[in-house]
Design an enzyme around this catalytic site. Structure first.
Site, PDB file in Angstrom:
ATOM      1  N   HIS A   1      84.305 -10.715 -36.639  1.00 47.94           N
ATOM      2  CA  HIS A   1      83.429 -11.196 -35.559  1.00 47.94           C
ATOM      3  C   HIS A   1      83.460 -10.268 -34.338  1.00 47.94           C
ATOM      4  O   HIS A   1      82.435  -9.840 -33.837  1.00 47.94           O
ATOM      5  CB  HIS A   1      83.884 -12.586 -35.092  1.00 47.94           C
ATOM      6  CG  HIS A   1      84.001 -13.613 -36.170  1.00 47.94           C
ATOM      7  ND1 HIS A   1      82.929 -14.340 -36.650  1.00 47.94           N
ATOM      8  CD2 HIS A   1      85.089 -14.060 -36.842  1.00 47.94           C
ATOM      9  CE1 HIS A   1      83.349 -15.191 -37.567  1.00 47.94           C
ATOM     10  NE2 HIS A   1      84.649 -15.052 -37.715  1.00 47.94           N
TER      11      HIS A   1
HETATM   12  O1  RIB Z   1      84.506 -17.780 -33.968  1.00 50.96           O
HETATM   13  C1  RIB Z   1      85.125 -16.518 -34.013  1.00 50.96           C
HETATM   14  C2  RIB Z   1      85.714 -16.179 -32.678  1.00 50.96           C
HETATM   15  O2  RIB Z   1      86.747 -17.099 -32.365  1.00 50.96           O
HETATM   16  C3  RIB Z   1      86.396 -14.796 -32.670  1.00 50.96           C
HETATM   17  O3  RIB Z   1      86.344 -14.255 -31.380  1.00 50.96           O
HETATM   18  C4  RIB Z   1      87.814 -15.121 -33.018  1.00 50.96           C
HETATM   19  O4  RIB Z   1      88.729 -14.140 -32.504  1.00 50.96           O
HETATM   20  C5  RIB Z   1      87.998 -16.417 -32.293  1.00 50.96           C
HETATM   21  O5  RIB Z   1      88.289 -16.120 -30.939  1.00 50.96           O
END
Ligand code: RIB
Ligand code: CA
Length: 310
Positions: free
Chosen positions: A239
Site C-alpha cells: 500500500h
Molecule cells: O490499509 C493499509 C494502510 O494501513 C497502510 O498504510 C498500512 O501500513 C496501514 O497503516
C-alpha cells in the site's frame, strides 16, 4: 537534477518500512523530513521504527519527528494483529544512533512547508492525525503545501470494515479535516493499492536477495505471508509504496478527479471515503485525485531492483 522535496508521515509498520527503503533509493526524491504517527502500532514503536529504517537505508540524516499518540477523538486501536507487537512484524534491526528529535511533528512539518513554500509534497502513509493537527494549529499551512499524497481510503470497499480502510478509520475526523481543507489531495486508496501486490512467488524471489534491505523485508513480512490466506489477502499489498513511487513514475498510474468526503458518524459506515467516481459531481467540489490503477509488473520490478541495490 532538480530533486522533488518530500516529507514522509508514517505509522511505520511493515509496508511503511518498504516504502521508506524505496524512497531512500529514488534519487529523484529529496526527503527533507519525516514524522511518526500512531496507527499500525504505538507512536513509540512507529517513531523508533521510522528512525531505524532510515538508518538501515543509510539515511540517518533524515530527521524524524514525533507526532500524535492517538486519534483526534477516541482511543488508539492498532493493527498489531497484522504488523506485530513491534510494528514491523517482529523484525529486529539496529537502533539508529541519530539524535532523537523532540520537536513535535506538526511544528516541524509546518516550518519545512513554509520554508519550501508550495514546493513540498507531503506523503502521509498512516492515519492523518498529524496532518490534521498541523492544519488546526497553522491555518495557513494549506496555502504552503504543494500537494498531499495519502495512502488511505477507497472508492469501493474497505479492509478493516466493508467500507473503511485502516488509515481513515483510525482517525476519521482527521481525514475529514484533510479532505475539506482545500489542499490538493492525491488519494492512493485500496482501489489502486490492492492492485499493488506481490504474489507469493514474487515475495519468495525477493527473500533470496542478499542485502540488508531485503533481509528486513523478509524478516518483517514472513509472518504476514504465512497468514496471508487467513487474512483473505490475494497477495502482500505494498500500500504505502504507491504514493511514493507515483512521484517518480506517474505514468504507471491511472486516476480520476473526484469529490471525496469522509463519513464520521455512521455506525456501520464510519471511516468511509464517500465517492463513486460518477454521481459525486453533486458534491460541492471534486476535491481529490483518486488513484485506480497501477502497472503492477513495473512496480514489482522496481521493488526487486531497489531491494537488490542496497
Ligand atoms: O490499509 C493499509 C494502510 O494501513 C497502510 O498504510 C498500512 O501500513 C496501514 O497503516
Ligand atoms: Ca502505514
Amino acid at each position: 537534477m532538480n530533486k522533488l522535496p518530500i516529507w514522509i508521515d508514517t505509522d511505520t509498520g511493515i509496508d511503511d518500512a518498504l516504502a521508506i527503503m524505496i524512497a531512500c533509493k529514488l534519487e529523484q526524491l529529496d526527503i527533507v523530513g519525516a514524522s511518526a504517527v500512531a496507527g499500525n502500532t504505538t507512536l513509540e514503536n512507529a517513531f523508533r521504527n521510522c528512525a531505524d529504517v532510515f538508518n538501515l537505508a543509510g539515511r540517518a540524516d533524515v530527521k524524524v519527528y514525533p507526532g500524535a499518540i492517538k486519534p483526534l477523538i477516541g482511543e488508539l486501536k492498532t493493527a498489531a494483529g497484522v504488523h506485530g507487537d513491534n510494528g514491523i512484524g517482529g523484525a529486529i534491526i539496529e537502533r539508529s544512533k541519530a539524535p532523537i528529535e523532540t520537536e513535535k511533528a506538526w511544528d516541524a512539518m509546518y516550518k519545512k512547508t513554509k520554508e519550501l513554500n508550495k514546493d513540498l509534497t507531503i506523503i502521509a502513509i498512516g492515519p492523518l492525525t498529524n496532518i490534521a493537527t498541523t492544519i488546526i494549529k497553522y491555518p495557513d499551512f494549506v496555502e504552503h503545501v504543494k500537494q498531499l499524497n495519502i495512502m488511505g481510503g477507497a472508492a469501493d470497499g474497505g479492509n478493516v470494515s466493508p467500507c473503511a480502510e485502516f488509515n481513515i478509520l483510525a482517525d476519521p475526523e482527521a481525514a475529514e479535516i484533510v479532505f475539506i481543507s482545500g489542499m490538493k489531495v492525491n488519494m492512493f486508496g485500496l482501489d489502486v493499492t490492492h492492485k499493488a501486490y506481490l504474489a507469493d512467488e514474487e515475495v519468495l524471489d525477493l527473500y533470496k536477495i542478499d542485502t540488508k534491505a531485503a533481509k528486513l523485508f523478509k524478516d518483517s513480512t514472513s509472518v504476514l505471508l504465512a497468514n496471508r490466506k487467513k487474512y483473505y489477502l490475494h497477495g502482500l499489498c505494498q500500500h504505502d509504496s504507491t504514493p511514493i513511487v507515483y512521484m517518480v513514475y506517474p505514468e504507471w498510474f491511472k486516476s480520476e478527479k473526484c469529490g471525496v468526503y469522509v463519513e464520521t458518524r455512521g455506525n456501520i459506515t464510519r471511516g468511509k471515503t464517500v465517492t463513486d467516481l460518477w454521481s459525486d459531481t453533486k458534491f460541492k467540489e471534486r476535491n481529490c485525485e483518486v488513484f485506480l490503477d497501477i502497472d503492477r509488473q513495473k512496480f514489482v520490478k522496481l521493488i526487486k531492483e531497489i531491494l537488490s541495490s542496497y
